[in-house]
Design a protein around this motif. Structure first.
Motif, short mmCIF file in Angstrom:
data_model
loop_
_atom_site.label_atom_id
_atom_site.label_comp_id
_atom_site.label_asym_id
_atom_site.label_seq_id
_atom_site.Cartn_x
_atom_site.Cartn_y
_atom_site.Cartn_z
N LEU A 252 57.09 79.12 11.07
CA LEU A 252 57.58 77.77 11.35
C LEU A 252 57.43 77.42 12.83
CD1 LEU A 252 60.85 77.63 9.21
CD2 LEU A 252 58.75 76.36 8.81
N GLY A 253 57.74 78.39 13.70
CA GLY A 253 57.57 78.17 15.13
C GLY A 253 56.12 77.96 15.51
N PHE A 254 55.22 78.69 14.85
CA PHE A 254 53.78 78.56 15.11
C PHE A 254 53.31 77.14 14.75
CE2 PHE A 254 49.40 78.85 13.56
CZ PHE A 254 48.77 79.47 14.62
N VAL A 255 53.72 76.65 13.59
CA VAL A 255 53.32 75.30 13.16
C VAL A 255 53.94 74.24 14.08
CG1 VAL A 255 53.49 73.61 11.29
CG2 VAL A 255 52.99 76.01 10.76
N PHE A 256 55.23 74.41 14.38
CA PHE A 256 55.91 73.44 15.24
C PHE A 256 55.26 73.38 16.62
CE2 PHE A 256 59.12 72.51 18.48
CZ PHE A 256 59.60 71.28 18.04
N ASN A 257 54.94 74.54 17.19
CA ASN A 257 54.33 74.56 18.52
C ASN A 257 52.92 73.97 18.51
OD1 ASN A 257 56.39 75.70 20.11
ND2 ASN A 257 55.97 77.71 19.26
N GLY A 258 52.21 74.11 17.39
CA GLY A 258 50.91 73.46 17.28
C GLY A 258 51.03 71.95 17.34
N MET A 259 51.98 71.40 16.60
CA MET A 259 52.20 69.95 16.63
C MET A 259 52.73 69.50 17.99
SD MET A 259 53.71 69.16 12.80
CE MET A 259 55.15 70.19 13.02
N TYR A 260 53.59 70.31 18.57
CA TYR A 260 54.16 70.03 19.88
C TYR A 260 53.08 70.00 20.96
CZ TYR A 260 57.00 71.19 24.04
OH TYR A 260 57.59 71.23 25.27
N ALA A 261 52.20 70.98 20.93
CA ALA A 261 51.10 71.03 21.92
C ALA A 261 50.16 69.84 21.74
CB ALA A 261 50.33 72.35 21.77
N PHE A 262 49.88 69.48 20.51
CA PHE A 262 49.00 68.33 20.24
C PHE A 262 49.61 67.04 20.78
CE2 PHE A 262 47.61 64.87 17.36
CZ PHE A 262 46.25 64.92 17.61
N ALA A 263 50.93 66.86 20.54
CA ALA A 263 51.61 65.64 21.01
C ALA A 263 51.64 65.59 22.54
CB ALA A 263 53.03 65.60 20.46
N LEU A 264 51.92 66.73 23.20
CA LEU A 264 51.95 66.75 24.66
C LEU A 264 50.57 66.51 25.25
CD1 LEU A 264 54.37 69.73 25.48
CD2 LEU A 264 54.84 67.28 25.59
N ALA A 265 49.53 67.08 24.61
CA ALA A 265 48.17 66.89 25.11
C ALA A 265 47.77 65.42 25.06
CB ALA A 265 47.20 67.74 24.30
N LEU A 266 48.14 64.73 24.00
CA LEU A 266 47.84 63.30 23.90
C LEU A 266 48.66 62.48 24.89
CD1 LEU A 266 47.59 62.70 20.04
CD2 LEU A 266 45.72 62.87 21.68
N ARG A 267 49.92 62.84 25.04
CA ARG A 267 50.81 62.05 25.89
C ARG A 267 50.48 62.19 27.37
NH1 ARG A 267 53.17 59.71 29.06
NH2 ARG A 267 55.35 59.01 29.15
#
Length: 253
Positions: free
Chosen positions: A140-155
């Protein structure tokens, strides 16, 4: 002897025989599972039993953990950026939050209710459930961090691959430390102490050497973070195998 004395002695011998049979059965069970089939256990847990059963009655605390993690991550990123820290430092510090939150809340609820523990057979113990949940929370942490990294990279228009690699390595190092504390101290308290130490050390580095901390995360090779994460994942699986082994369980009874 009187009839009452004979009845008492017969009861004593009956209890002694039952105890001896239980000890023999326990020895046979331990000898048959001295090298546990960890892959078979994981298959039983995640396929035959199912994730729904593993986290039965835990939907509320998992939802709370997600909400707390999202709010904590948002505040952490905001505070760090206001203080001039890099986005990579924020990702590294916040990567284990979901893992820690879900584990802490589900464990507290399980300890209070004992609902899952009551349903376990002689084949599996609470330590098997613990190992399965630790693996599930890593995923769950792996999936969450993937989405988190994607959102931060775009922002913030930064390197998304580096962000994900940094958060992945942080999550696995945290998981290793948690399991190491559990194995070393033979209990949840020692694991929680190790995790508290992880967060404390990170914040001390950020407070006393912020420039060095951020520069390392920005300049070290991405492959190094990926390698640390992959090696940590392999070692963590070995740790989980140790947690489910009879040699560990025997010292906790």
């Amino acid at each position: 002897m009187s009839g009452r004395e004979e009845e008492f002695m017969a009861g004593v011998w009956e209890k002694a025989e039952e105890k001896e049979q239980a000890v023999r059965a326990a020895k046979v069970l331990l000898s048959e599972t001295e090298k546990p089939d960890f892959a078979g256990f994981m298959k039983d847990t995640f396929v035959n039993i199912g994730v729904k059963q593993l986290y039965a009655g835990m939907a509320d605390v998992i939802s709370i953990a997600f909400v707390i993690t999202v709010l904590s991550v948002y505040l952490l990123v905001k505070v760090m950026l206001d203080k001039g820290e890099s986005i990579y430092a924020a990702a590294f510090c916040s990567a284990p939050l979901l893992y820690a939150g879900i584990f802490a809340l589900t464990w507290m609820k399980e300890r209070g209710s004992g609902c899952y523990e009551l349903q376990m057979s002689c084949k599996y113990t609470f330590f098997h459930v613990l190992a399965a949940r630790m693996l599930g929370e890593c995923f769950l942490g792996f999936v969450f961090n993937g989405m988190y990294a994607f959102a931060l990279a775009l922002r913030y228009q930064v390197d998304g691959i580096r962000l994900f690699a940094v958060s992945f390595s942080s999550l696995m190092l945290f998981s290793l430390l948690f399991a190491a504390g559990l194995l070393w101290g033979r209990g949840i308290r020692s694991a929680l102490c190790c995790c508290g130490g992880w967060f404390l050390i990170n914040f001390l580095f950020l407070f006393f050497a912020p420039a060095v901390y951020g520069r390392l995360l920005q300049e070290l090779p991405v492959l190094l973070f990926i390698g640390v994460g992959v090696c940590g994942m392999c070692l963590h699986i070995r740790q989980l195998m140790s947690i489910t082994a009879p040699s560990f369980r025997k010292t906790n009874y």
